[in-house]
Design a protein around this motif. Structure first.
Motif, short mmCIF file in Angstrom:
data_model
loop_
_atom_site.label_atom_id
_atom_site.label_comp_id
_atom_site.label_asym_id
_atom_site.label_seq_id
_atom_site.Cartn_x
_atom_site.Cartn_y
_atom_site.Cartn_z
N ALA A 160 0.83 -1.20 0.00
CA ALA A 160 0.00 0.00 0.00
C ALA A 160 0.86 1.26 0.00
O ALA A 160 0.50 2.28 -0.59
CB ALA A 160 -0.92 -0.01 1.22
N ILE A 161 2.01 1.20 0.64
CA ILE A 161 2.92 2.36 0.68
C ILE A 161 3.80 2.36 -0.56
O ILE A 161 4.02 3.40 -1.19
CB ILE A 161 3.79 2.32 1.95
N HIS A 162 4.30 1.19 -0.95
CA HIS A 162 5.21 1.09 -2.09
C HIS A 162 4.55 1.58 -3.37
O HIS A 162 5.16 2.27 -4.19
CB HIS A 162 5.68 -0.36 -2.25
N SER A 200 21.23 6.10 3.57
CA SER A 200 20.77 7.46 3.84
C SER A 200 19.77 7.94 2.81
O SER A 200 18.82 8.66 3.13
CB SER A 200 21.97 8.41 3.89
N GLN A 201 19.95 7.54 1.55
CA GLN A 201 19.03 7.97 0.51
C GLN A 201 17.65 7.34 0.69
O GLN A 201 16.64 7.89 0.25
CB GLN A 201 19.59 7.61 -0.88
N ALA A 202 17.61 6.19 1.34
CA ALA A 202 16.36 5.46 1.51
C ALA A 202 15.59 5.87 2.77
O ALA A 202 14.45 5.45 2.95
CB ALA A 202 16.63 3.97 1.55
N ARG A 203 16.20 6.69 3.64
CA ARG A 203 15.57 6.97 4.93
C ARG A 203 14.18 7.58 4.81
O ARG A 203 13.25 7.15 5.51
CB ARG A 203 16.48 7.89 5.75
N CYS A 248 8.50 6.61 5.70
CA CYS A 248 7.11 6.61 5.24
C CYS A 248 6.37 5.35 5.71
O CYS A 248 5.21 5.42 6.14
CB CYS A 248 7.08 6.72 3.72
N TYR A 249 7.04 4.17 5.63
CA TYR A 249 6.42 2.93 6.10
C TYR A 249 6.14 3.00 7.61
O TYR A 249 5.05 2.66 8.07
CB TYR A 249 7.35 1.74 5.82
N ALA A 250 7.15 3.44 8.35
CA ALA A 250 7.00 3.49 9.81
C ALA A 250 5.96 4.52 10.23
O ALA A 250 5.19 4.30 11.17
CB ALA A 250 8.36 3.80 10.45
N TYR A 251 5.94 5.66 9.54
CA TYR A 251 5.04 6.77 9.89
C TYR A 251 3.58 6.39 9.65
O TYR A 251 2.72 6.65 10.51
CB TYR A 251 5.42 7.98 9.05
N VAL A 252 3.30 5.78 8.50
CA VAL A 252 1.92 5.50 8.12
C VAL A 252 1.41 4.23 8.80
O VAL A 252 0.32 4.21 9.37
CB VAL A 252 1.78 5.39 6.60
#
Length: 750
Positions: free
Chosen positions: A70-72, A119-122, A127-131
Motif C-alpha cells: 500500500a505504501i510502495h 541514507s538515501q532510503a531513509r 514513510c512505512y514506519a510513519y503510516v
C-alpha cells in the motif's frame, strides 16, 4: 532468531494509523500477525543471501508484503530511493524476526541515525514506519530524515505543493522574496505537517506553532514559524501573527538578598499599577534596590508597614548621597567603569524618590497595608535636589545634524548595510521622517497609511509672506504618550518619501495598535509586521551616518532615535522667526510647557542676537507726532509738533534725543507738564500718532541708567555750566527759580 525486547505480540497490537491525505490506502482485511512464519523467514534469508528480482520476493511473502504494498505503490516508480527503501525494510523485518506490525518503536531510530549506507532510503523507510506504525517525526530525525521528501511521500506531492503555494503566495503579498522563502519554508511546512499529521491549514493553531518553535526541530524551523503564522493570519486561519520570540511583559530580576515579603509586594505593585509599562518597570527596579538597602542596614524592616518616619528620612538621605552602582541588583547590566562611583544625577535622584513615594502611596490607597508614616510628607523630594534638577536637551551637534538631514534626502541603496533586509524605500522614508518630523520612535513606527496630506493651497503668513502650495505636508500623528491624535505641518520632503514607499509597499494585514486597541494599517509595515523597536537605531541611523560621513556619536554621546526630536525643536525655536513656546507645544504634542522645555535649548548666537535687539528696544522712547500741526503749517512757524513722553511731562524740543540736558528737564522751557491743560488737549487729539525713537546713550548716561546713583550726580554736575537752547545755563535757571521761590515764600509770610 532472537526477537527484540520491544517485540509486540498479536494481542498487544492496537492497529496502525493512516494519515489524512492517504485515505486511499485500504488496510482492511490485512493479516496483522506480528510473527514471521517459517517459510517467510526462509524466503527473506534466501533473498538476503542472493537478491533476486522484486517480483520474486514479493510473491514469496504475500502476507508480509501486503501492507508494504500500500505504501510502495504510492511512491515514485523511477526513484532509486524507492528500491532502496523496500530493500531496507525487508532486511529490517528479517533482523527483527517479525512483520511490519511487530517491529518495536525503539528499533527504528538506530537505523535512521546510524545506517549511513541507506541514507538515501531513509525518507522512504520513514514513510512505512510513519503510516503503518504511527512512528512520530521527532527532533532526533531532523538531521537524518528529510522532512520535505517525507511529507511529499506521505501526503502526496500534489497536496504538499498546493498547501505550500497558499503559504508562499500569502507571504509574497506581504513583501517576502521567493528565493529567501524557498530556502527554508518548505522544510518548515513539511515539519509542521508531519508533526500535526494533517495537511489542513485550519488545524495549525497558535499552540501548534509555539510547540513546533520550541520543539527542537532546528533553527530553520524555529526561525520560520513566525513567517507561517503571518501567512495563516493573512489567510484567515489565525486572528493575528504570533510573536515567536516570547517577549516578556517585564524583565526578570534577581532578588537574592531581599526580604521575600518586600519582593512579593513589589511584584504585586508592578502587576497592579496602571502607569506605563516602562515607567512601572523602572520603578519596580528602584523599589527592589531599596529592598537591598533594607536587608543591609535594617534587616528587621521587611514590609512597608514596618517603616517609620526615621527610616523614611534615612532613605531620603541614602538617595541624596547615592553613587552609581550602589545597591545594584545582581541581574543589572554591568556599568561602565568610568561611571562607577560617580554621584547619581539629580534627575535620577528625583526619579528614585518619586517611585518610592508612589509605591508607598499605592500600598496605602489600595489598603494592602496600614502605614506608620505619611509618604506624601516624609518622602518629599528635598528642595536642594529640586533646585539642582535642570533641563539638558541632548541635541545632536549642529554640524553633525545638518549632515544627517542632507543624508536622509540623498540616501542611496549602497549606503544601507543592515544585516536584516528591508526595502530601500522604507529605510529612506523612515530616515526622512526621523530628520524632519520631530516624532518619538514609537510614533514613527505607528504612523498609519494615509497620514501624509500635501498642502494644496497657498498660505499667507502674518508678515505678509506667502507660503506657496506644495511647500508643506500635514502629518497625522497617532495617539501617543502625551497627546491624542493631532495634525502637524512638516516639510514636503516627508510626503515625497512616504509616497515613494507607498508605491512599493505590498498589501499588509491590519495589525493591532496596543495603545488604542484598534486594528490599523501601519505605514511602515513589512512582511506582515511593523518595523521593530530597534529599526531606527540599528538600521536607519547607521545608514545616515555612513552617508554623511560622521561617526555614530557626538559630543553628547551616541546618536539615538530620540535625540532627533530635541534637535528639531531646538532648531525651530532658534530660527530668526522661530516658533513660540505655545506653538512648539502644539507641534510636538505636549500639554505641558515643562515637557517641551526638556527638548529646547537656546543657542548662544540666538541669545546674543535676541539680547542685542532687546537692548536696542530698551533705549526707545515713545514720541507723539501732532499730524494736524504739520498739515496746517504750525510746525513751519516754530510751533511744537513733536512731543517726547518723559513720563510725567512732554519735551517739545524736536532734538531731545541728542540734547545733553535730557536728564534734567524739569526746569527747561521746552518741558510741558502732563497735568497742564495743553498736554491733556494734546493727548485727546485724534491726529496724534505714537512712534518709538531710539535714544543713543553716552557712556556716562549708560552707567547712570544701569543704576549707579553716584554716576547720576556726576552727570548732573557736568551739565551745570552747559548752555541750553534758550541761552542760559542750568545753574542760571536754578538761581532764577530759587529767587522766585523766596519771593513767593515772603509773600505767603505776609
Amino acid at each position: 532468531m532472537t526477537r527484540s525486547s520491544g517485540y509486540k505480540s498479536k494481542a498487544e497490537f492496537h492497529g496502525g494509523w493512516v494519515t489524512p491525505g492517504m485515505e486511499d490506502i485500504d488496510l482492511s482485511g490485512i493479516d496483522r500477525d506480528p510473527e514471521l512464519q517459517r517459510d517467510e523467514r526462509q524466503a527473506l534469508r534466501a533473498w538476503i543471501d542472493q537478491p533476486t528480482h522484486f517480483a520474486e520476493i514479493r510473491d514469496a511473502i504475500p502476507r508480509v508484503w501486503a501492507p508494504l504494498a500500500a505504501i510502495h505503490d504510492r511512491q515514485p516508480p523511477e526513484k532509486n530511493g524507492t528500491k532502496k527503501g523496500w530493500q531496507w525494510i525487508l532486511r529490517h523485518l528479517y533482523r527483527e524476526d517479525c512483520t511490519i506490525w511487530g517491529v518495536p518503536d525503539e528499533s527504528w531510530l538506530p537505523d535512521f541515525t546510524t545506517n549511513y549506507s541507506a541514507s538515501q532510503a531513509r525518507p522512504y523507510v520513514f514513510c512505512y514506519a510513519y503510516v503503518l506504525r504511527n512512528y512520530p517525526f521527532s527532533p532526533a530525525l531532523v538531521r537524518h530524515v528529510s522532512a520535505k521528501i517525507s511529507a511529499r511521500l506521505i501526503f502526496g506531492s500534489a497536496t504538499f505543493d498546493a498547501v505550500y503555494a497558499q503559504i508562499e503566495d500569502a507571504l509574497l503579498s506581504l513583501g517576502y522574496h521567493p528565493p529567501s522563502l524557498r530556502q527554508a519554508l518548505p522544510t518548515t511546512l513539511a515539519t509542521l505537517m508531519l508533526t500535526t499529521r494533517t495537511s489542513d491549514l485550519a488545524a495549525y493553531t497558535e499552540e501548534t506553532l509555539r510547540d513546533l518553535e520550541a520543539g527542537g526541530y532546528g533553527n530553520i524551523v524555529r526561525l520560520n514559524c513566525g513567517k507561517v503564522s503571518r501567512a495563516l493570519s493573512l489567510l484567515g486561519y489565525l486572528p493575528e501573527p504570533i510573536r515567536m520570540r516570547y517577549y516578556k511583559r517585564f524583565k526578570d530580576r534577581d532578588t537574592r538578598g531581599i526580604a521575600p515579603d518586600w519582593v512579593a509586594l513589589a511584584h504585586r505593585w508592578r502587576d497592579t499599577s496602571t502607569i506605563g509599562a516602562a515607567t512601572r518597570q523602572s520603578g519596580h527596579g528602584f523599589v527592589l534596590r531599596i529592598g537591598l538597602w533594607l536587608a543591609d542596614k535594617h534587616p528587621k524592616i521587611r514590609r512597608p508597614r514596618d517603616w517609620t518616619p526615621e527610616i523614611a528620612a534615612e532613605a531620603i538621605a541614602l538617595v541624596s548621597n547615592m553613587k552609581v552602582g550602589d545597591y545594584a541588583l545582581p541581574s543589572a547590566p554591568p556599568v561602565p567603569a568610568h561611571r562607577l562611583g560617580k554621584p547619581l544625577s539629580y534627575n535620577s535622584q528625583c526619579a528614585v524618590i518619586m517611585h518610592l513615594r508612589r509605591f508607598f502611596m499605592d500600598v496605602e490607597i489600595w489598603e494592602w497595608e496600614k502605614l506608620r508614616f505619611n509618604p506624601r510628607y516624609h518622602l518629599t523630594t528635598p528642595t536642594r535636589i529640586l533646585r539642582q534638577r535642570g533641563v539638558n536637551p541632548r541635541i545632536v551637534d549642529e554640524r553633525v545634524w545638518t549632515k544627517l538631514i542632507w543624508a536622509s534626502l540623498n540616501l542611496q541603496p549602497e549606503d544601507v548595510k543592515s544585516k536584516r533586509h528591508y526595502p530601500f524605500a522604507l529605510v529612506r522614508a523612515v530616515g526622512v521622517v526621523w530628520t524632519h518630523a520631530g516624532l518619538r520612535e514609537n510614533e514613527i513606527r505607528r504612523l498609519r497609511v494615509g497620514c501624509s496630506v500635501p498642502q494644496t493651497e497657498a498660505i499667507e503668513t502674518e508678515h505678509g509672506e506667502p507660503v506657496p502650495a506644495g511647500t508643506l505636508t500635514y502629518l497625522t500623528v497617532p495617539p501617543g504618550k502625551t497627546a491624542r491624535e493631532f495634525v502637524k505641518p512638516v516639510s514636503i520632503a516627508v510626503h515625497v518619501a512616504i509616497k515613494a514607499w507607498m508605491e512599493e509597499r505590498s498589501v499588509q494585514p491590519d495589525l493591532l495598535d496596543a495603545k488604542t486597541g484598534e486594528r490599523v494599517q501601519y505605514l511602515f509595515a513589512h512582511r506582515g509586521k511593523m518595523v521593530g523597536q530597534s529599526f531606527i537605531d540599528e538600521t536607519v541611523i547607521p545608514a545616515l551616518c555612513e552617508k554623511a560621513g560622521v561617526p555614530r556619536e557626538d559630543s553628547r554621546g551616541n546618536i539615538t532615535s530620540h535625540r532627533a526630536r530635541a534637535s528639531i525643536v531646538t532648531a525651530l525655536a532658534n530660527s530668526p522667526q522661530g516658533l513660540s513656546l505655545p506653538e512648539l507645544m502644539k507641534w510636538v504634542g505636549h500639554s505641558c510647557s515643562r515637557s517641551t522645555m526638556h527638548y529646547l535649548a537656546i543657542r548662544p548666537t540666538r541669545l546674543a542676537a535676541t539680547f542685542a535687539q532687546a537692548d536696542r528696544m530698551a533705549h526707545m522712547i515713545e514720541v507723539l507726532l501732532d499730524h494736524e500741526a504739520v498739515v496746517n503749517g504750525d510746525a513751519a512757524t516754530g510751533q511744537p509738533y513733536k512731543f517726547y513722553d518723559l513720563g510725567d511731562s512732554f519735551c517739545t524740543n524736536p532734538f531731545w534725543s541728542t540734547c545733553p540736558h535730557r536728564m534734567a528737564c524739569a526746569r527747561c522751557d521746552f518741558n510741558l507738564p502732563k497735568e497742564s491743560s495743553r498736554a491733556q488737549a494734546l493727548e485727546a487729539r485724534t491726529s496724534v500718532q505714537r512712534l518709538l525713537e531710539e535714544v543713543p546713550l553716552s557712556d556716562d548716561e549708560r552707567t547712570a541708567a544701569e543704576g549707579d546713583r553716584d554716576a547720576v550726580d556726576r552727570l548732573i554736575g557736568k551739565l551745570e555750566d552747559q548752555v541750553t537752547l534758550d541761552g542760559r545755563t542750568r545753574r542760571e535757571i536754578e538761581a532764577i527759580g530759587a529767587v522766585g521761590g523766596a519771593a513767593v515764600e515772603a509773600t505767603r509770610g505776609r
